[in-house]
Design a protein around this motif. Sequence first.
Motif, PDB file in Angstrom:
ATOM      1  N   GLY A   1      -0.461  -3.652  16.572  1.00  0.00           N
ATOM      2  CA  GLY A   1      -1.178  -2.484  16.023  1.00  0.00           C
ATOM      3  C   GLY A   1      -0.166  -1.968  14.823  1.00  0.00           C
ATOM      4  N   GLU A   2      -0.453  -0.640  14.765  1.00  0.00           N
ATOM      5  CA  GLU A   2       0.391  -0.079  13.593  1.00  0.00           C
ATOM      6  C   GLU A   2       1.819  -0.104  13.550  1.00  0.00           C
ATOM      7  N   ILE A   3       2.323   0.187  14.723  1.00  0.00           N
ATOM      8  CA  ILE A   3       3.755   0.098  14.932  1.00  0.00           C
ATOM      9  C   ILE A   3       4.572  -1.150  14.089  1.00  0.00           C
TER      10      ILE A   3
ATOM     11  N   LEU B   1       4.003   6.088   5.464  1.00  0.00           N
ATOM     12  CA  LEU B   1       4.236   6.020   6.837  1.00  0.00           C
ATOM     13  C   LEU B   1       5.512   5.875   7.238  1.00  0.00           C
TER      14      LEU B   1
ATOM     15  N   ARG C   1       6.567   8.472  10.296  1.00  0.00           N
ATOM     16  CA  ARG C   1       6.434   7.771  11.760  1.00  0.00           C
ATOM     17  C   ARG C   1       7.769   7.587  12.547  1.00  0.00           C
TER      18      ARG C   1
ATOM     19  N   ARG D   1       2.765  -3.384  12.314  1.00  0.00           N
ATOM     20  CA  ARG D   1       2.790  -3.667  11.001  1.00  0.00           C
ATOM     21  C   ARG D   1       3.937  -2.789  10.266  1.00  0.00           C
ATOM     22  N   LEU D   2       4.224  -1.601  10.411  1.00  0.00           N
ATOM     23  CA  LEU D   2       5.222  -0.686  10.033  1.00  0.00           C
ATOM     24  C   LEU D   2       6.459  -1.547  10.209  1.00  0.00           C
TER      25      LEU D   2
ATOM     26  N   ASN E   1       0.575  -1.489   0.066  1.00  0.00           N
ATOM     27  CA  ASN E   1       0.089   0.047   0.235  1.00  0.00           C
ATOM     28  C   ASN E   1       0.994   1.270   0.020  1.00  0.00           C
TER      29      ASN E   1
ATOM     30  N   GLU F   1       0.196   4.223   0.897  1.00  0.00           N
ATOM     31  CA  GLU F   1      -0.133   5.243   2.119  1.00  0.00           C
ATOM     32  C   GLU F   1       0.982   4.381   3.308  1.00  0.00           C
ATOM     33  N   HIS F   2       1.194   3.094   3.272  1.00  0.00           N
ATOM     34  CA  HIS F   2       1.993   2.644   4.156  1.00  0.00           C
ATOM     35  C   HIS F   2       3.485   2.838   4.027  1.00  0.00           C
TER      36      HIS F   2
END
Length: 70
Positions: free
Chosen positions: A43-45, A8, A12, A47-48, A2, A4-5
């Motif tokens: 969570g998001e962190i 980030l 981030r 996944r990133l 993605n 957008e990812h």
Amino acid sequence: MNPEHLELLVTRVMPYGKYKGRLIADLPGHYLNWFASQGFPPGEIGRLLALMHEIDHNGLKSLIEPLRKR
């Protein structure tokens, strides 16, 4: 993957730990490997970090370099 990812990864920052305050895209490979062996956080962190690990491990950092120039 993605777009957008990917964006980030260059915006981030790591919220905790030895590299707190550093962009996810700038985390060293050995740190990402450690997370991969121990398990990524939820969570998001997490996944990133997992995405950045894949990018770093496969030599694909050139994918995110153009995003830094924005």
